[in-house]
Design an enzyme around this catalytic site. Structure first.
Site, mmCIF file in Angstrom:
data_model
loop_
_atom_site.group_PDB
_atom_site.id
_atom_site.type_symbol
_atom_site.label_atom_id
_atom_site.label_comp_id
_atom_site.label_asym_id
_atom_site.label_seq_id
_atom_site.Cartn_x
_atom_site.Cartn_y
_atom_site.Cartn_z
ATOM 1 N N HIS A 1 0.852 -1.212 0.000
ATOM 2 C CA HIS A 1 0.000 0.000 0.000
ATOM 3 C C HIS A 1 0.878 1.249 0.000
ATOM 4 O O HIS A 1 1.268 1.749 1.055
ATOM 5 C CB HIS A 1 -0.909 -0.015 1.232
ATOM 6 C CG HIS A 1 -2.050 0.938 1.143
ATOM 7 N ND1 HIS A 1 -3.306 0.646 1.621
ATOM 8 C CD2 HIS A 1 -2.158 2.180 0.610
ATOM 9 C CE1 HIS A 1 -4.124 1.667 1.403
ATOM 10 N NE2 HIS A 1 -3.436 2.622 0.797
ATOM 11 N N HIS B 1 3.127 14.105 1.139
ATOM 12 C CA HIS B 1 2.510 15.393 0.806
ATOM 13 C C HIS B 1 3.582 16.472 0.905
ATOM 14 O O HIS B 1 4.575 16.322 1.631
ATOM 15 C CB HIS B 1 1.371 15.721 1.773
ATOM 16 C CG HIS B 1 0.178 14.834 1.606
ATOM 17 N ND1 HIS B 1 -0.597 14.844 0.470
ATOM 18 C CD2 HIS B 1 -0.367 13.890 2.427
ATOM 19 C CE1 HIS B 1 -1.581 13.952 0.601
ATOM 20 N NE2 HIS B 1 -1.448 13.351 1.768
ATOM 21 N N ASP C 1 0.959 2.458 3.781
ATOM 22 C CA ASP C 1 0.077 3.522 3.277
ATOM 23 C C ASP C 1 0.900 4.818 3.124
ATOM 24 O O ASP C 1 0.419 5.914 3.453
ATOM 25 C CB ASP C 1 -1.125 3.744 4.193
ATOM 26 C CG ASP C 1 -2.233 4.550 3.511
ATOM 27 O OD1 ASP C 1 -2.059 4.927 2.333
ATOM 28 O OD2 ASP C 1 -3.258 4.797 4.153
HETATM 29 O O1 DOR Z 1 -4.258 9.424 4.850
HETATM 30 C C1 DOR Z 1 -4.446 8.983 3.724
HETATM 31 N N1 DOR Z 1 -3.825 9.512 2.645
HETATM 32 N N2 DOR Z 1 -5.319 7.966 3.549
HETATM 33 C C2 DOR Z 1 -5.700 7.537 2.320
HETATM 34 O O2 DOR Z 1 -6.482 6.623 2.245
HETATM 35 C C3 DOR Z 1 -5.186 8.209 1.105
HETATM 36 C C4 DOR Z 1 -3.883 8.850 1.386
HETATM 37 C C5 DOR Z 1 -3.406 9.766 0.286
HETATM 38 O O3 DOR Z 1 -3.514 9.408 -0.889
HETATM 39 O O4 DOR Z 1 -2.876 10.823 0.612
#
Ligand code: DOR
Length: 437
Positions: A63, A312, A308
């Site tokens: 993920h 950003h 995950d």
């Molecule tokens: O915190 C998250 N960011 N959860 C997600 O399911 C998507 C992800 C993202 O793409 O930034």
């Protein structure tokens, strides 16, 4: 020429092997595991001393958000795969919530070709369940599978329509393609930004009830049971989620599940201070949820640990908590967090931890990875489970640095990562010791 990784603690969850030995690699494949010193290397062989180190199958992270195409300012396939290598990860499944989304053949081919020429670890694309991730029309799953996708998901968004999800499961099942459905009912999560509980109330943050995750998991388990198709539940974060998956597994539903390191080491207590780096979806929940996740890992209800990894940019994080983008960078901290919080504390053995981070995700994705069996690709991580280090976000190979773990003192240092027998990451401090000048 062969490569010999000499005298390390060799862990292979596929066979249960956990003993000191020598690992031999030839032509990019695992050749054999032999007792320490049983076979002498030839002068031309490349010898890597692994005394005091662990030697395991390269980790498989099922993920990961590589952000390419469309958000190259956050991460690229080049930077994300280098970050993976630094974290001991040799295979990643990358999510399709890109711009444009990975919902057609051309997009899959683009990702695979970028990965081939610019990536340093194996990249397995996940494609969308629905065109444009709009939840309306199914993608051409057969064509996508033939192009090399390992799963379908509209990650970031769920497939909201139960009827469409039922149909999607029937198609995916027929094709033996893994379905991963973002576990969130958007009607319930609404405009929430943090787990609905004491902390969110205290801090004045709008809450996401645990039912937002659990209603979607419950629905998907019912649909998977009815259709007989496989479903994989991503980022499980609550006690109820673990309980339902455990019960479904006991009934024979073809369900697998993952959680992420941040749910195992943080709770909503860390919302105090309003650090936007702890804003994540699903949100960090409570102590009892964390305990349930740990129990779920121990009894096999939760099969895999996946990061995950959600990079950003600073301008999406340096703002008021409720407005910041959700997500945590995970590739370069995952192994250390698990070693520190789960292995040192004896919640999992080292072999079990490696199993959750390599063999199990490979098995779920049905990719021939996560093992050191003779003939397997020589994807290997060499790490020092005892080394102490301080996590430094400024040293990440990821383009992003959104982590709540900056400055954390942890155990575990990746010394070397090999993909197909080739070194793709070497920790300079250690390799100086391995290859003295
Ligand atoms: O915190 C998250 N960011 N959860 C997600 O399911 C998507 C992800 C993202 O793409 O930034």
């Amino acid at each position: 020429m062969k490569t010999l990784i000499k005298g390390g603690r060799i862990l292979d969850p596929a066979t249960g092997h956990d003993a000191i030995g020598d690992l031999w690699i030839q032509d990019g494949k695992i050749e054999s595991i032999t007792p320490p010193g049983a076979k002498a290397p030839q002068t031309k062989d490349h010898v890597i001393s692994a005394a005091g180190l662990a030697v395991a199958p390269g980790l498989v992270d099922m993920h990961v958000h590589l952000r390419e195409p469309g958000a190259e300012y956050k991460e690229t396939i080049a930077s994300g795969t280098r970050a993976a290598a630094a974290g001991g990860i040799t295979s990643v499944a990358c999510m399709p919530n890109t711009d444009p989304p990975i919902d057609n053949l051309a997009m899959v081919e683009l990702v695979l070709s970028k990965a081939k020429y610019q990536g340093v670890v194996n990249v397995y694309p996940v494609a969308c369940v629905t065109r444009g991730r709009e939840g309306k029309v199914l993608t051409e799953m057969g064509e996508l599978k033939a192009a090399g996708v390992v799963a379908v998901s509209d990650d970031g968004d769920p497939v909201s329509s139960p009827a469409l999800m039922r149909c999607a499961l029937q198609y995916a099942g027929m094709l033996d393609l893994l379905m991963i459905n973002h576990a969130e009912d958007k009607g319930l999560s609404g405009k929430g930004v943090a787990h609905a509980g004491f902390q969110s109330m205290l801090l004045g943050l709008s809450g996401i009830p645990r039912s937002a995750l659990e209603v979607m998991i419950a629905r998907d388990l019912i649909l998977a049971e009815e259709t007989g198709s496989r479903i994989h539940v991503p980022h499980v974060s609550t006690e109820g989620g673990v309980r339902m998956i455990r019960e479904a597994k006991a009934r024979g539903v073809l369900v697998t599940a993952e959680t992420a390191p941040h749910y195992l080491v943080l709770t909503d207590d860390s919302l105090q201070g309003y650090d936007t780096n702890v804003r994540v979806n699903p949100p960090l929940a409570e102590q009892k949820d964390q305990e349930a996740l740990l129990a779920g890992l121990r009894d096999g209800t939760i099969d895999a640990i996946a990061t995950d990894h959600a990079p950003h940019s600073r301008r999406e994080k340096e703002m008021e908590f409720a407005l910041a983008a959700p997500g945590i960078c995970g590739l370069e901290t995952s192994l250390s967090l698990i070693l520190t919080a789960l292995v040192e504390t004896k919640i999992l053995t080292l072999l079990q931890a490696v199993q959750c981070m390599s063999f199990n995700p490979a098995r779920i994705l049905k990719i021939p990875k996560g093992t050191l069996k003779p003939g397997a690709d020589a994807d290997v991580v060499v790490f020092n489970p005892q080394a102490e280090r301080v996590i430094r976000a400024s040293a990440f190979l990821s383009q992003a640095d959104n982590t709540p773990f900056d400055g954390w003192k942890v155990k575990g240092e990746v010394v070397m990562t090999l993909v197909g027998g080739r070194s793709v990451f070497e920790n300079n401090e250690h390799t100086k010791a391995i290859h003295p000048a």
